[in-house]
Scaffold this motif. Structure first.
Motif, PDB file in Angstrom:
ATOM      1  N   ARG A  18     -27.622 -27.183 -38.171  1.00  0.00           N
ATOM      2  CA  ARG A  18     -27.975 -28.607 -38.129  1.00  0.00           C
ATOM      3  C   ARG A  18     -29.468 -28.806 -38.361  1.00  0.00           C
ATOM      4  NH1 ARG A  18     -24.074 -29.312 -33.751  1.00  0.00           N
ATOM      5  NH2 ARG A  18     -25.749 -28.852 -32.272  1.00  0.00           N
ATOM      6  N   LEU A  22     -31.461 -30.842 -41.373  1.00  0.00           N
ATOM      7  CA  LEU A  22     -32.424 -31.917 -41.141  1.00  0.00           C
ATOM      8  C   LEU A  22     -33.752 -31.621 -41.832  1.00  0.00           C
ATOM      9  CD1 LEU A  22     -31.726 -32.545 -37.349  1.00  0.00           C
ATOM     10  CD2 LEU A  22     -31.031 -34.006 -39.260  1.00  0.00           C
ATOM     11  N   SER A 118     -29.792 -37.081 -34.025  1.00  0.00           N
ATOM     12  CA  SER A 118     -28.901 -35.934 -34.174  1.00  0.00           C
ATOM     13  C   SER A 118     -28.185 -35.623 -32.872  1.00  0.00           C
ATOM     14  CB  SER A 118     -29.701 -34.712 -34.644  1.00  0.00           C
ATOM     15  OG  SER A 118     -28.857 -33.599 -34.831  1.00  0.00           O
ATOM     16  N   THR A 148     -26.306 -37.361 -37.162  1.00  0.00           N
ATOM     17  CA  THR A 148     -25.280 -36.319 -37.098  1.00  0.00           C
ATOM     18  C   THR A 148     -24.474 -36.510 -35.823  1.00  0.00           C
ATOM     19  OG1 THR A 148     -26.436 -34.585 -35.838  1.00  0.00           O
ATOM     20  CG2 THR A 148     -26.943 -34.752 -38.194  1.00  0.00           C
ATOM     21  N   ALA A 222     -22.492 -35.662 -40.995  1.00  0.00           N
ATOM     22  CA  ALA A 222     -23.826 -36.263 -41.075  1.00  0.00           C
ATOM     23  C   ALA A 222     -23.827 -37.370 -42.112  1.00  0.00           C
ATOM     24  CB  ALA A 222     -24.866 -35.207 -41.427  1.00  0.00           C
TER      25      ALA A 222
END
Length: 359
Positions: A18, A22, A118, A148, A222
């Protein structure tokens, strides 16, 4: 189900995948300022203190969280280290950590290039999610907004969650909801249409050996919102500061006054010379040691005398130009960026340097 039971199933770990996602999105859009909504312990902010891909550095970061304990850990993770003092940034970097709720607007959180949210929305009540969306897209209106959240469909790969049955569980006890891809896409698209954004959808994290073979997407879903046009008018702000400033962190940077142009060009020339040339020495083979014989000498006399030192071998110094260097290669060097401040100034100084050499 807790994160420590999910993470070992993924390689690299899901949180690392993740974060990599990003960083890639932020790098592609060359953002200069980022607000992390629900920043937690600073997993993202702490790595954003270094350049992420673009040479131009981020100059402003902010984190918002409701937990004082998480903010304290975030502040510790974001503190400058020794290397930040040894290698000064060419631009200032300020980090502002705020304690507050993500569904409340505060003027100090406006004007960030990107806002990241996120693994946060699933911890909120749906009403608060809508308020958060209005605050971010309707009031702050960043150039980029990244969200996300877990993909509920992927829970079928975790047998203890009983996905698709009356006993369905969420991945964490404090989750208020977990959306399917269709639900998430509909929510994102509705907000994009309402506030003038374009959306792109992504999936993050797949098991090497999933339990089911049918398409259930990725473990994390996402959405990246991209603002279609800059807002003409700024909202009428309530000047009250609604969030508590928890901590302000200022990174050390190269803030010395600029050198005179002549001195800057001279140092720039020294840097280029070191990068593009190599100097080495070789023995001069043409230089030979000659011994003169004297008939009045005897071997005994010679042996009593202090031996004469051997004549030095002459050396030749050779300088070769090994390569040219582009302005972009120069700009990638911290010292050059400190000297020139901008790419345009570097190009101007290179032109003046070339003109001086041609005279």
């Amino acid at each position: 189900m807790t994160s420590d039971k999910i993470e070992p199933i993924f390689n690299p770990s899901l949180w690392r995948q993740r974060r990599t996602f990003l960083l890639r999105i932020l790098s592609e859009h060359c953002v200069k300022s980022v607000l992390d909504y629900g920043c937690g312990e600073g997993a993202l902010l702490s790595v954003l203190t270094s350049p992420v891909g673009c040479v131009d550095e981020i100059v402003r970061l902010a984190g918002l969280d409701i937990s004082s304990e998480a903010l304290a850990l975030c502040a510790e993770a974001c503190e400058p280290m020794k290397m930040d003092y040894d290698n000064l940034r060419e631009k200032a970097l300020d980090i502002y950590l705020y304690k507050g709720s993500v569904d409340v607007a505060d003027k100090r959180l406006a004007d960030y290039d990107a806002i990241v949210c996120s693994e946060v929305i699933e911890h909120l009540e749906l009403d608060d999610v809508e308020k958060m969306l209005t605050t971010v897209l309707g009031i702050y209106r960043p150039r980029l907004f990244i969200v996300t959240t877990p993909n509920a469909e992927y829970n079928i790969n975790f047998p203890n969650l009983n996905y698709g049955t009356d006993g369905t569980k969420f991945r964490h006890d404090d989750h208020r909801f977990e959306w399917t891809r269709c639900e998430f896409n509909a929510w994102c698209q509705r907000a994009a249409d309402m506030y003038g954004y374009q959306v792109e959808f992504y999936g993050i994290g797949s098991m090497k050996q999933p339990i089911v073979t049918k398409d259930v997407g990725h473990c994390t879903q996402a959405c990246v919102y991209r603002r279609l046009e800059k807002p003409a008018d700024k909202p009428a702000w309530d000047d009250r500061q609604r969030h508590q400033l928890f901590q302000h962190i200022a990174f050390p940077w190269y803030n010395k006054s600029d050198k005179e142009e002549h001195d800057t060009i001279q140092e720039l020339n020294e840097i280029i010379t070191k990068l593009t040339t190599i100097t080495y020495t070789l023995p001069n083979c043409a230089s030979q040691v000659r011994t003169e014989w004297c008939e009045t000498w005897s071997w005994d006399e010679l042996s009593e005398e202090t031996p004469l030192p051997s004549p030095p071998i002459e050396e030749i110094t050779i300088t070769d130009i090994i390569k040219d260097i582009s302005p972009e290669e120069l700009w990638s060097m911290l010292r050059v960026r400190q000297l020139c401040r901008t790419r345009e100034r570097l190009r101007e100084l290179l032109v003046k340097r070339d003109n001086i050499e041609m005279r």
